[in-house]
Design a protein around this motif. Structure first.
Motif, PDB file in Angstrom:
ATOM      1  N   THR A  78      -7.571   0.572   6.382  1.00 17.94           N
ATOM      2  CA  THR A  78      -6.634   1.626   6.790  1.00 17.94           C
ATOM      3  C   THR A  78      -5.233   1.052   6.950  1.00 17.94           C
ATOM      4  OG1 THR A  78      -8.422   2.743   7.959  1.00 17.94           O
ATOM      5  CG2 THR A  78      -6.183   3.390   8.540  1.00 17.94           C
ATOM      6  N   LEU A  79      -5.148  -0.106   7.583  1.00 14.41           N
ATOM      7  CA  LEU A  79      -3.859  -0.767   7.762  1.00 14.41           C
ATOM      8  C   LEU A  79      -3.242  -1.132   6.415  1.00 14.41           C
ATOM      9  CD1 LEU A  79      -1.801  -2.030   9.736  1.00 14.41           C
ATOM     10  CD2 LEU A  79      -3.135  -4.130   9.598  1.00 14.41           C
ATOM     11  N   SER A  80      -4.070  -1.651   5.515  1.00 13.05           N
ATOM     12  CA  SER A  80      -3.592  -2.026   4.189  1.00 13.05           C
ATOM     13  C   SER A  80      -3.085  -0.797   3.428  1.00 13.05           C
ATOM     14  CB  SER A  80      -4.722  -2.699   3.414  1.00 13.05           C
ATOM     15  OG  SER A  80      -4.339  -2.951   2.097  1.00 13.05           O
ATOM     16  N   GLN A  81      -3.828   0.298   3.507  1.00 12.62           N
ATOM     17  CA  GLN A  81      -3.399   1.528   2.841  1.00 12.62           C
ATOM     18  C   GLN A  81      -2.084   2.032   3.426  1.00 12.62           C
ATOM     19  OE1 GLN A  81      -6.734   4.145   3.362  1.00 12.62           O
ATOM     20  NE2 GLN A  81      -7.849   3.319   1.582  1.00 12.62           N
ATOM     21  N   HIS A  82      -1.955   1.925   4.733  1.00 14.31           N
ATOM     22  CA  HIS A  82      -0.723   2.354   5.389  1.00 14.31           C
ATOM     23  C   HIS A  82       0.462   1.496   4.925  1.00 14.31           C
ATOM     24  CE1 HIS A  82       1.953   3.976   8.394  1.00 14.31           C
ATOM     25  NE2 HIS A  82       2.218   2.739   8.816  1.00 14.31           N
ATOM     26  N   LYS A  83       0.249   0.168   4.869  1.00 15.03           N
ATOM     27  CA  LYS A  83       1.321  -0.720   4.409  1.00 15.03           C
ATOM     28  C   LYS A  83       1.691  -0.413   2.963  1.00 15.03           C
ATOM     29  CE  LYS A  83       1.526  -5.070   5.645  1.00 15.03           C
ATOM     30  NZ  LYS A  83       1.161  -6.468   5.866  1.00 15.03           N
ATOM     31  N   GLN A  85       1.324   2.458   1.450  1.00 17.31           N
ATOM     32  CA  GLN A  85       2.015   3.744   1.451  1.00 17.31           C
ATOM     33  C   GLN A  85       3.462   3.565   1.900  1.00 17.31           C
ATOM     34  OE1 GLN A  85       0.632   6.550   0.228  1.00 17.31           O
ATOM     35  NE2 GLN A  85       2.673   7.426   0.391  1.00 17.31           N
ATOM     36  N   VAL A  86       3.689   2.711   2.897  1.00 14.55           N
ATOM     37  CA  VAL A  86       5.060   2.445   3.362  1.00 14.55           C
ATOM     38  C   VAL A  86       5.873   1.822   2.231  1.00 14.55           C
ATOM     39  CG1 VAL A  86       6.427   0.992   4.917  1.00 14.55           C
ATOM     40  CG2 VAL A  86       4.497   2.289   5.809  1.00 14.55           C
ATOM     41  N   LYS A  87       5.279   0.884   1.495  1.00 14.11           N
ATOM     42  CA  LYS A  87       5.978   0.261   0.358  1.00 14.11           C
ATOM     43  C   LYS A  87       6.347   1.310  -0.686  1.00 14.11           C
ATOM     44  CE  LYS A  87       4.281  -4.498   0.372  1.00 14.11           C
ATOM     45  NZ  LYS A  87       3.498  -5.491  -0.371  1.00 14.11           N
ATOM     46  N   VAL A  88       5.355   2.166  -1.012  1.00 17.43           N
ATOM     47  CA  VAL A  88       5.590   3.216  -2.008  1.00 17.43           C
ATOM     48  C   VAL A  88       6.703   4.145  -1.520  1.00 17.43           C
ATOM     49  CG1 VAL A  88       4.563   5.260  -3.091  1.00 17.43           C
ATOM     50  CG2 VAL A  88       3.287   3.107  -3.022  1.00 17.43           C
ATOM     51  N   ASP A  89       6.646   4.527  -0.248  1.00 11.29           N
ATOM     52  CA  ASP A  89       7.680   5.411   0.313  1.00 11.29           C
ATOM     53  C   ASP A  89       9.057   4.745   0.270  1.00 11.29           C
ATOM     54  OD1 ASP A  89       5.762   7.316   0.764  1.00 11.29           O
ATOM     55  OD2 ASP A  89       5.582   6.914   2.937  1.00 11.29           O
ATOM     56  N   MET A  90       9.101   3.446   0.543  1.00 12.06           N
ATOM     57  CA  MET A  90      10.379   2.718   0.501  1.00 12.06           C
ATOM     58  C   MET A  90      10.932   2.712  -0.926  1.00 12.06           C
ATOM     59  SD  MET A  90      11.281   1.653   3.513  1.00 12.06           S
ATOM     60  CE  MET A  90      12.257   0.189   3.374  1.00 12.06           C
TER      61      MET A  90
END
Length: 112
Positions: A78-83, A85-90
């Motif tokens: 979950t943490l990895s997916q969140h990170k 997703q944050v990269k993709v959003d950035m």
């Protein structure tokens, strides 16, 4: 009755007594042997039960540890997916900012 009759009677009684005593001793020996077999059987069953209980305890502990490990790795995922997703959003934000800067530049160019 003469002495010989008494002797024969005593011999007969003694023979019967020996036979009965032998029968009694054999029955007692059988009883003791069965008790010994039962004792050792129960002792072995107790050892087997203790081994099964120990193995069950080990399995339960292993299951508990495995459950905790799955939970841990699920949290890591979950943490990895969140990170990610944050990269993709950035990246999207950078692209959108770049496009916005381009549009603002174009607008300034055309408005002046």
């Amino acid at each position: 009755k003469v002495h010989h009759d008494y002797l024969l009677e005593e011999m007969s009684w003694l023979s019967t007594d020996f036979r009965q005593e032998r029968k009694w001793k054999m029955a007692l020996a059988k009883k003791v042997a069965l008790a010994v077999v039962k004792y050792h059987s129960q002792k072995q069953q107790k050892i087997d039960r203790a081994d099964r209980d120990k193995e069950t305890k080990v399995r339960k502990n292993a299951s508990k540890i495995a459950r905790e490990m799955r939970k841990f790795w699920a949290q890591i995922e979950t943490l990895s997916q969140h990170k990610q997703q944050v990269k993709v959003d950035m990246e999207k934000k950078k692209v959108l900012n770049k496009h916005l800067d381009f549009l603002v530049d174009q607008t300034e160019k055309y408005s002046t």
